[in-house]
Design an enzyme around this catalytic site. Structure first.
Site, short mmCIF file in Angstrom:
data_model
loop_
_atom_site.label_atom_id
_atom_site.label_comp_id
_atom_site.label_asym_id
_atom_site.label_seq_id
_atom_site.Cartn_x
_atom_site.Cartn_y
_atom_site.Cartn_z
N LYS A 228 0.54 -1.16 0.20
CA LYS A 228 -0.02 -0.25 -0.18
C LYS A 228 0.75 1.06 -0.42
O LYS A 228 1.95 1.12 0.31
CB LYS A 228 -0.79 0.19 1.36
CG LYS A 228 -2.16 -1.10 0.68
CD LYS A 228 -3.23 -0.79 1.66
CE LYS A 228 -4.17 -1.74 1.63
NZ LYS A 228 -4.78 -2.07 1.87
N ARG A 263 -3.08 -10.25 5.06
CA ARG A 263 -3.56 -10.34 3.30
C ARG A 263 -2.81 -9.64 2.80
O ARG A 263 -2.44 -8.33 2.82
CB ARG A 263 -4.89 -9.23 3.15
CG ARG A 263 -5.94 -8.70 2.08
CD ARG A 263 -6.83 -8.37 2.04
NE ARG A 263 -7.48 -8.75 0.61
CZ ARG A 263 -7.37 -7.32 -0.72
NH1 ARG A 263 -6.58 -6.78 -0.26
NH2 ARG A 263 -7.42 -7.87 -1.63
C1 YH5 Z 1 -7.59 -4.22 3.66
O1 YH5 Z 1 -7.14 -3.92 3.55
N1 YH5 Z 1 -7.53 -3.53 0.78
S1 YH5 Z 1 -7.59 -3.82 -1.78
C2 YH5 Z 1 -3.20 -0.54 -3.13
C3 YH5 Z 1 -2.24 -1.17 -3.34
C4 YH5 Z 1 -2.11 -2.25 -2.45
C5 YH5 Z 1 -3.33 -3.31 -2.11
C6 YH5 Z 1 -1.48 0.81 -4.63
N2 YH5 Z 1 -9.81 -5.27 -0.18
C7 YH5 Z 1 -7.88 -4.55 1.96
O2 YH5 Z 1 -5.04 -4.39 -1.32
N3 YH5 Z 1 -9.86 -5.99 2.08
C8 YH5 Z 1 -8.18 -4.11 -0.04
O3 YH5 Z 1 -0.83 0.09 -3.97
C9 YH5 Z 1 -9.04 -5.63 1.14
N4 YH5 Z 1 -8.46 -5.59 3.69
C10 YH5 Z 1 -9.16 -6.63 3.56
N5 YH5 Z 1 -10.21 -6.95 4.39
C11 YH5 Z 1 -6.80 -2.47 -1.74
C12 YH5 Z 1 -5.47 -3.12 -2.07
C13 YH5 Z 1 -4.36 -2.21 -2.35
C14 YH5 Z 1 -4.50 -1.11 -3.00
#
Ligand code: YH5
Length: 288
Positions: A228, A263
């Site tokens: 993230k 996750r």
């Molecule tokens: C979460 O924290 N996150 S979708 C941007 C990124 C990297 C990753 C720019 N669904 C979560 O993973 N469900 C998402 O880099 C989730 N907890 C739960 N339970 C976003 C994501 C991401 C976005």
């Protein structure tokens, strides 16, 4: 002082009971064309199924399938389109009889995917939609209740809290109560502070520091920080794929602070990292 209920040692997800004594890794499987360009993206359902199976081989306990981009400002996908993307992948992965979760904010998608074999509903809007609560009450899937400020379109435009930990914690407890009032068993519920969802770097750090307090609520905690943006802000790693080191640091610290489920995109590396961390904690001394 009021006694807190015992934290369940298992998470009930449909037919499976997932033991929570050792941390579980949830692998991210994006079935979207863009999905934030954070990696883990598979447009072709057959590719997605292979990638999900590989995550299980690498030690993931759960594969989390998502078909809607929650990128700030992302267009809302039509529900029929979202179902068409995720259902074939869920159907085929569910044939392995291992836990599959559906990452969606839409009740119709959740219902279609549970019917196709998903055993966990992961709702990044935290079951704010009464139709999602009904969907949860009408099945026996495990539920991830995540906090998000506002919605994906607006969440990163100057997020503000008076007390981020109190507000996020209060929301999660209130939503768990809503679900339980609708007839959902407590053992089905997992809470998630929603790292990056309407949070500044300072908010994310405050929440990660407050995990022991959130864990005391008595529900298992899930943390999703993999790749993230706040890791990029801390390190200058602009490319999401170059954020593995920071993601592993969060995984170790989150588990140490009481998180039960992590996750991640990089399943193999995270499983290895947490296996070694656990051995170090349990041995207490470094071998001579
Ligand atoms: C979460 O924290 N996150 S979708 C941007 C990124 C990297 C990753 C720019 N669904 C979560 O993973 N469900 C998402 O880099 C989730 N907890 C739960 N339970 C976003 C994501 C991401 C976005």
């Amino acid at each position: 002082m009021m006694e807190m209920p015992e934290k369940p040692a298992v998470w009930r997800c449909g037919p499976s009971e997932l033991a929570l004594e050792t941390p579980l890794v949830m692998g991210i499987l994006n079935v979207t064309p863009d999905s934030f360009s954070d990696g883990g993206t598979h447009e072709d359902p057959a590719d997605a199924v292979v990638a999900g199976q590989r995550m299980w081989e690498q030690g993931a306990a759960i594969v989390d399938v998502g078909g809607e981009s929650t990128r700030p400002g992302a267009q809302e996908l039509s529900i029929a389109f979202e179902i068409a993307r995720v259902r074939p992948v869920i159907q085929r992965l569910s044939m392995e009889s291992r836990p599959v979760s559906i990452d969606t904010r839409h009740a119709e998608v959740a219902i279609a995917c549970v019917e196709a074999g998903a055993t966990i509903i992961n709702d990044v809007s935290g079951f704010r939609d009464p139709a999602m609560v009904d969907a949860a009450a009408s099945c026996d899937a495990g539920l991830v209740v995540m906090h998000m400020l506002g919605d994906p379109a607006t969440m990163q435009s100057t997020p503000h809290y008076d007390d981020v930990v109190r507000e996020v914690g209060g929301f999660l407890l209130a939503q768990a109560a809503v679900l339980e009032s609708a007839g959902v068993a407590r053992e089905r519920i997992v809470l998630d502070p929603g790292i990056g969802f309407g949070k500044t770097l300072a908010h994310n750090l405050a929440l990660l520091n407050a995990l022991p307090l959130l864990a005391d609520y008595g529900y298992p905690l899930l943390v999703g920080a993999s790749r993230k943006r706040f890791i990029g802000e801390l390190t200058g790693a602009d490319e999401p794929r170059s954020r593995l080191g920071g993601s592993l640091a969060v995984a170790v610290e989150a588990v140490r602070s009481g998180a039960a489920i992590i996750r991640v995109h990089d399943v193999k590396e995270t499983v290895q990292c947490l296996t070694v961390s656990k051995a170090l904690w349990n041995s207490g001394v470094v071998p001579s």
